[in-house]
Design a protein around this motif. Structure first.
Motif, PDB file in Angstrom:
ATOM      1  N   VAL A 156       0.800  -1.248  -0.036  1.00  0.00           N
ATOM      2  CA  VAL A 156       0.017  -0.030  -0.093  1.00  0.00           C
ATOM      3  C   VAL A 156       0.821   1.157   0.157  1.00  0.00           C
ATOM      4  O   VAL A 156       1.996   1.439   0.933  1.00  0.00           O
ATOM      5  CB  VAL A 156      -0.840  -0.108   1.361  1.00  0.00           C
ATOM      6  N   ASP A 157       0.466   2.237  -0.811  1.00  0.00           N
ATOM      7  CA  ASP A 157       1.185   3.616  -0.784  1.00  0.00           C
ATOM      8  C   ASP A 157       0.613   4.225   0.483  1.00  0.00           C
ATOM      9  O   ASP A 157      -0.632   4.798   0.267  1.00  0.00           O
ATOM     10  CB  ASP A 157       0.860   4.209  -2.156  1.00  0.00           C
ATOM     11  N   PRO A 158       1.095   4.509   1.596  1.00  0.00           N
ATOM     12  CA  PRO A 158       0.481   5.282   2.689  1.00  0.00           C
ATOM     13  C   PRO A 158      -0.040   6.857   2.265  1.00  0.00           C
ATOM     14  O   PRO A 158      -0.818   7.284   3.177  1.00  0.00           O
ATOM     15  CB  PRO A 158       1.673   5.291   3.731  1.00  0.00           C
ATOM     16  N   HIS A 159       0.625   7.329   1.287  1.00  0.00           N
ATOM     17  CA  HIS A 159      -0.051   8.559   0.833  1.00  0.00           C
ATOM     18  C   HIS A 159      -1.356   8.609  -0.130  1.00  0.00           C
ATOM     19  O   HIS A 159      -1.865   9.511   0.256  1.00  0.00           O
ATOM     20  CB  HIS A 159       1.108   9.269  -0.057  1.00  0.00           C
ATOM     21  N   GLU A 160      -1.750   7.241  -0.308  1.00  0.00           N
ATOM     22  CA  GLU A 160      -2.920   7.189  -1.025  1.00  0.00           C
ATOM     23  C   GLU A 160      -3.981   6.634  -0.298  1.00  0.00           C
ATOM     24  O   GLU A 160      -5.336   6.591  -0.399  1.00  0.00           O
ATOM     25  CB  GLU A 160      -2.881   6.724  -2.259  1.00  0.00           C
ATOM     26  N   LEU A 161      -3.422   5.433   0.436  1.00  0.00           N
ATOM     27  CA  LEU A 161      -4.529   4.452   1.031  1.00  0.00           C
ATOM     28  C   LEU A 161      -4.063   4.200   2.597  1.00  0.00           C
ATOM     29  O   LEU A 161      -2.726   4.229   2.910  1.00  0.00           O
ATOM     30  CB  LEU A 161      -4.526   3.187   0.368  1.00  0.00           C
ATOM     31  N   THR A 162      -5.015   3.613   3.397  1.00  0.00           N
ATOM     32  CA  THR A 162      -4.531   3.054   4.546  1.00  0.00           C
ATOM     33  C   THR A 162      -4.565   1.774   4.741  1.00  0.00           C
ATOM     34  O   THR A 162      -4.059   1.041   5.601  1.00  0.00           O
ATOM     35  CB  THR A 162      -5.465   3.805   5.816  1.00  0.00           C
ATOM     36  N   ASP A 163      -5.251   1.133   3.798  1.00  0.00           N
ATOM     37  CA  ASP A 163      -5.246  -0.461   3.705  1.00  0.00           C
ATOM     38  C   ASP A 163      -6.039  -0.804   2.461  1.00  0.00           C
ATOM     39  O   ASP A 163      -6.540   0.072   1.704  1.00  0.00           O
ATOM     40  CB  ASP A 163      -6.376  -0.833   4.893  1.00  0.00           C
ATOM     41  N   ALA A 164      -5.428  -1.896   1.985  1.00  0.00           N
ATOM     42  CA  ALA A 164      -6.094  -2.532   1.085  1.00  0.00           C
ATOM     43  C   ALA A 164      -5.886  -4.172   1.155  1.00  0.00           C
ATOM     44  O   ALA A 164      -5.052  -4.555   1.687  1.00  0.00           O
ATOM     45  CB  ALA A 164      -5.219  -2.052  -0.513  1.00  0.00           C
ATOM     46  N   ARG A 165      -6.977  -4.905   0.842  1.00  0.00           N
ATOM     47  CA  ARG A 165      -7.093  -6.054   0.807  1.00  0.00           C
ATOM     48  C   ARG A 165      -8.186  -6.943  -0.016  1.00  0.00           C
ATOM     49  O   ARG A 165      -8.750  -6.182  -0.680  1.00  0.00           O
ATOM     50  CB  ARG A 165      -7.269  -6.520   2.108  1.00  0.00           C
TER      51      ARG A 165
END
Length: 275
Positions: free
Chosen positions: A238-247
């Protein structure tokens, strides 16, 4: 009511004479809030705004709705509405107003935003003038024409068998996830945007990119273009600048999702309905 809207740029009569031409439909905004009739939660159908004590700082003719003139109007932020009117944030009206009303409200919002932000030439700074034959702002000094802005963005449903990849952005309400999306860059195809944004935001590769559908999203001038794609490899980073989580989520065990009115939800519902 039936809806038959014909876009236009020239009102049938000057707005100053609207008192004698019958009622018109008005999509009136205070900031991002749409002014509605409180009793029916529908747009205003009046001859003019002045008798209601409303002083529009800008208006734009939109076309004909069921044979009646249709206008967008912007009021000052400190406007006081009469008791029979109420202002609601446009996004909150999804699921409340009919889709046809929402489409016209979105059109009005986009055109008013364009009018407000293109009062001067971006090249030489001269005050612009409305073009006579098209919806454009033209500079009388250098001749530059400026049209209503449209910002294309892709949104992609990535599947891995019966699983779907969803991400969570910091601005989302607690617990909500949605599809990966991003704006198209200069000299980039929509398909290339899909590949780049997915790689940047979640670090995986995709294949079999296919067009799904599109939706105008007037916040303030986005055109969402939907695609589906198959997972092709890689681990989620995950790009922390765009998302806080992905799954990955199983399609029958999904988290809180965006509004039913959004293209993201429509695409997810479509995927869940596939056998």
């Amino acid at each position: 009511m039936p809806f038959h809207f014909v876009p236009g740029i020239h009102p049938p009569n000057p707005q100053a004479d609207n008192e004698s031409t019958g009622s018109a439909w008005w999509f009136v905004f205070i900031g991002r809030q749409l002014v509605l009739q409180q009793a029916t939660l529908t747009p205003l159908q009046v001859r003019a705004l002045a008798p209601l004590g409303l002083d529009a700082r800008r208006t734009q003719y939109l076309g004909q709705l069921n044979g009646q003139p249709c206008y967008g109007a912007e009021l000052p932020e400190d406007s006081v509405l009469p008791p029979q009117l109420v202002a609601r944030e446009l996004r909150s009206l999804y699921g409340v107003l009919a889709n046809d009303w929402l489409d016209l409200a979105g059109l009005a919002f986009q055109i008013l935003e364009w009018d407000r932000t293109h009062q001067f030439c971006g090249h030489c700074g001269t005050p612009t003038q409305a073009a006579a034959a098209e919806r454009a702002k033209r500079c009388p000094s250098c001749g530059l024409s400026q049209y209503p802005r449209i910002s294309p963005a892709m949104i992609v449903l990535i599947s891995r068998g019966d699983d779907i990849l969803l991400g969570r952005a910091p601005r989302f309400r607690p617990g909500m996830y949605s599809l990966i999306a991003g704006y198209v860059e200069s000299h980039e195809s929509l398909e290339a945007c899909v590949v780049r944004e997915v790689q940047e935001e979640v670090g995986i590769e995709v294949a079999n990119i296919r067009y799904w559908g599109s939706q105008p999203w007037p916040y303030p001038h986005t055109l969402m273009v939907g695609f589906t794609a198959d997972y092709a490899g890689g681990d989620i980073v995950v790009d922390p600048h765009e998302l806080t989580d992905a799954r990955w989520f199983a399609k029958h065990q999904l988290p809180d999702l965006p509004s039913e009115a959004s293209i993201a939800r429509k695409m997810i519902n479509w995927f869940v309905g596939q056998s």
